[in-house]
Design a protein around this motif. Structure first.
Motif, PDB file in Angstrom:
ATOM      1  N   GLY A 196       0.892  -0.948   0.220  1.00  0.00           N
ATOM      2  CA  GLY A 196       0.167   0.106   0.084  1.00  0.00           C
ATOM      3  C   GLY A 196       1.031   1.239   0.033  1.00  0.00           C
ATOM      4  N   PRO A 197       0.087   2.368   0.150  1.00  0.00           N
ATOM      5  CA  PRO A 197       1.051   3.831   0.324  1.00  0.00           C
ATOM      6  C   PRO A 197       2.167   3.747   1.154  1.00  0.00           C
ATOM      7  N   LYS A 198       1.902   3.029   2.044  1.00  0.00           N
ATOM      8  CA  LYS A 198       2.944   3.140   3.241  1.00  0.00           C
ATOM      9  C   LYS A 198       2.666   1.542   4.133  1.00  0.00           C
ATOM     10  N   ARG A 199       3.554   1.554   5.131  1.00  0.00           N
ATOM     11  CA  ARG A 199       3.497   0.087   6.196  1.00  0.00           C
ATOM     12  C   ARG A 199       2.685   0.871   7.191  1.00  0.00           C
ATOM     13  N   TYR A 200       1.827  -0.149   7.817  1.00  0.00           N
ATOM     14  CA  TYR A 200       0.817   0.024   8.879  1.00  0.00           C
ATOM     15  C   TYR A 200       1.175  -0.972  10.081  1.00  0.00           C
ATOM     16  N   SER A 201       0.836  -0.636  11.211  1.00  0.00           N
ATOM     17  CA  SER A 201       0.793  -1.398  12.300  1.00  0.00           C
ATOM     18  C   SER A 201      -0.671  -1.702  12.729  1.00  0.00           C
ATOM     19  N   SER A 202      -0.733  -2.596  13.963  1.00  0.00           N
ATOM     20  CA  SER A 202      -2.103  -2.918  14.377  1.00  0.00           C
ATOM     21  C   SER A 202      -2.564  -1.578  15.107  1.00  0.00           C
ATOM     22  N   ALA A 203      -1.753  -0.837  15.742  1.00  0.00           N
ATOM     23  CA  ALA A 203      -2.327   0.511  16.428  1.00  0.00           C
ATOM     24  C   ALA A 203      -2.909   1.248  15.008  1.00  0.00           C
ATOM     25  N   ASP A 204      -2.493   1.381  14.079  1.00  0.00           N
ATOM     26  CA  ASP A 204      -2.893   2.165  12.890  1.00  0.00           C
ATOM     27  C   ASP A 204      -4.184   1.271  12.392  1.00  0.00           C
ATOM     28  N   VAL A 205      -4.188   0.211  12.518  1.00  0.00           N
ATOM     29  CA  VAL A 205      -5.635  -0.311  12.140  1.00  0.00           C
ATOM     30  C   VAL A 205      -6.780  -0.021  13.179  1.00  0.00           C
ATOM     31  N   ALA A 206      -6.414  -0.045  14.397  1.00  0.00           N
ATOM     32  CA  ALA A 206      -7.260   0.274  15.506  1.00  0.00           C
ATOM     33  C   ALA A 206      -7.535   1.992  15.129  1.00  0.00           C
TER      34      ALA A 206
END
Length: 147
Positions: free
Chosen positions: A57-67
């Motif tokens: 995707g446009p950048k990498r994400y964490s589970s905290a970003d998902v929340a």
């Protein structure tokens, strides 16, 4: 990103996104539509353009970003809650995995964490999809409200 679709009910009802990953661990993710667009593009290319393509995707994400994306889309607090490693198999079986499937998924997740935390060298110039995690999560929340 679609691996997080299963988190919608707990985000809505409990304000939680359950994760096996450390909440701040950034992972490569891509939206299904972006993967489909890349596949369609490659199908239209000359045969010499085939090969291995790494898509994120446009950048990498964490589970905290998902929340945080669920929190924004739902308009209520949502927190990423990490499931301890020793509870993975039990959680996977409760979600409907067979014993073999739970073992396989738990092993794959452990390897992913080890690779990312071990500073695995991921491709520096992946093909980038345009769909952000926030827009993907907003879309699945909006779709769920239609049902």
């Amino acid at each position: 990103m679609s691996n997080w679709d299963i988190s919608l009910p707990t985000a809505q009802k409990e304000g939680k996104v359950h994760t096996f990953f450390p909440p701040d661990l950034k992972l490569p993710m891509a939206a299904p539509g972006d993967l489909g667009r890349m596949a369609a593009k490659l199908l239209m290319e000359p045969i010499g353009e085939t090969g291995l393509y790494y898509v994120e995707g446009p950048k990498r994400y964490s589970s905290a970003d998902v929340a945080a994306a669920f929190e924004s889309a739902l308009g209520r607090p949502v927190k990423a809650v990490q499931t301890p490693h020793e509870q993975w198999n039990t959680a996977l079986k409760a979600a409907g995995f067979s014993s073999e499937g739970a073992d396989s998924m738990a092993a794959m997740t452990a390897i992913t964490i080890e690779m990312i935390e071990g500073k695995l060298e991921l491709p520096s110039a992946p093909e980038r999809g345009a769909t952000s995690l926030e827009s993907y999560i907003s879309a699945i929340v909006a779709e769920s409200s239609k049902n």
